[in-house]
Write a protein that holds these residues in place. Structure first.
Motif, short mmCIF file in Angstrom:
data_model
loop_
_atom_site.label_atom_id
_atom_site.label_comp_id
_atom_site.label_asym_id
_atom_site.label_seq_id
_atom_site.Cartn_x
_atom_site.Cartn_y
_atom_site.Cartn_z
N GLY A 81 -0.03 -0.99 -2.83
CA GLY A 81 -0.56 -1.50 -4.09
C GLY A 81 -0.59 -0.44 -5.19
O GLY A 81 -0.48 -0.76 -6.37
N PHE A 82 -0.72 0.82 -4.79
CA PHE A 82 -0.74 1.91 -5.77
C PHE A 82 0.66 2.23 -6.31
O PHE A 82 0.79 2.95 -7.28
N PHE A 83 1.67 1.72 -5.64
CA PHE A 83 3.04 2.03 -6.05
C PHE A 83 3.79 0.81 -6.57
O PHE A 83 5.02 0.80 -6.61
N ALA A 84 3.03 -0.21 -7.00
CA ALA A 84 3.65 -1.40 -7.60
C ALA A 84 4.33 -1.00 -8.90
O ALA A 84 3.74 -0.35 -9.75
N GLY A 85 5.59 -1.34 -9.03
CA GLY A 85 6.34 -1.01 -10.25
C GLY A 85 6.91 0.39 -10.29
O GLY A 85 7.41 0.83 -11.32
#
Length: 153
Positions: A81-85
């Motif tokens: 989730g911290f690396f979305a995008g």
């Protein structure tokens, strides 16, 4: 003697620092690795910042602060989730860097003549090409930001 004075230790002729294509490619590659590492490290904070801004605009109260956002994202989406995008952001940064540096090199080498009066113009070419490259790679930034806040509640 003139040719011997221009020769370096390995027998190649010396050039101005930063003026050869090989030097520009080497420096741009180093800068690409450094920027990619920095982006990888800071992207979780970028995601938290974007989600807190979107929450403020939408007048929601999912996150009450940075620590709350960190724990909520981890609990709901896991570490990914911290690396979305992240991928479009990295692609945009790398593409922008290469465009900017290569265009500045081409302008400084072929469009501007060497002279004392052109030194100032050469320094501006990096800024102008940076603006042009960021305009072309803006869609990557937009997609990255949308992916970071998509389905986050």
């Amino acid at each position: 003697r003139y040719q011997e004075a221009e020769k370096g230790e390995l027998g190649t002729s010396k050039k101005e620092p930063g003026s050869s294509l090989e030097q520009v490619l080497k420096e741009t590659s180093r800068e690409m690795v450094a920027r990619s590492a920095a982006t990888l490290i800071t992207h979780p904070f970028h995601v938290i910042t974007l989600r807190c801004m979107v929450q403020f605009i939408g007048r929601e109260t999912k996150y009450s602060g940075t620590l709350s956002a960190f724990t909520t994202i981890y609990r709901e989406e896991g570490i990914l989730g911290f690396f979305a995008g992240l991928v479009p952001r990295l692609l945009g940064d790398i593409l922008s860097l290469w465009l900017c540096n290569m265009l500045a090199y081409l302008i400084n080498t072929y469009a501007l003549e060497n002279g004392v009066s052109m030194t100032e113009m050469k320094s501006y070419s990096q800024a102008v090409t940076g603006f042009f490259a960021s305009m072309l790679t803006y869609p990557f930034v937009l997609v990255s930001n949308l992916m970071a806040v998509n389905n986050c509640g």
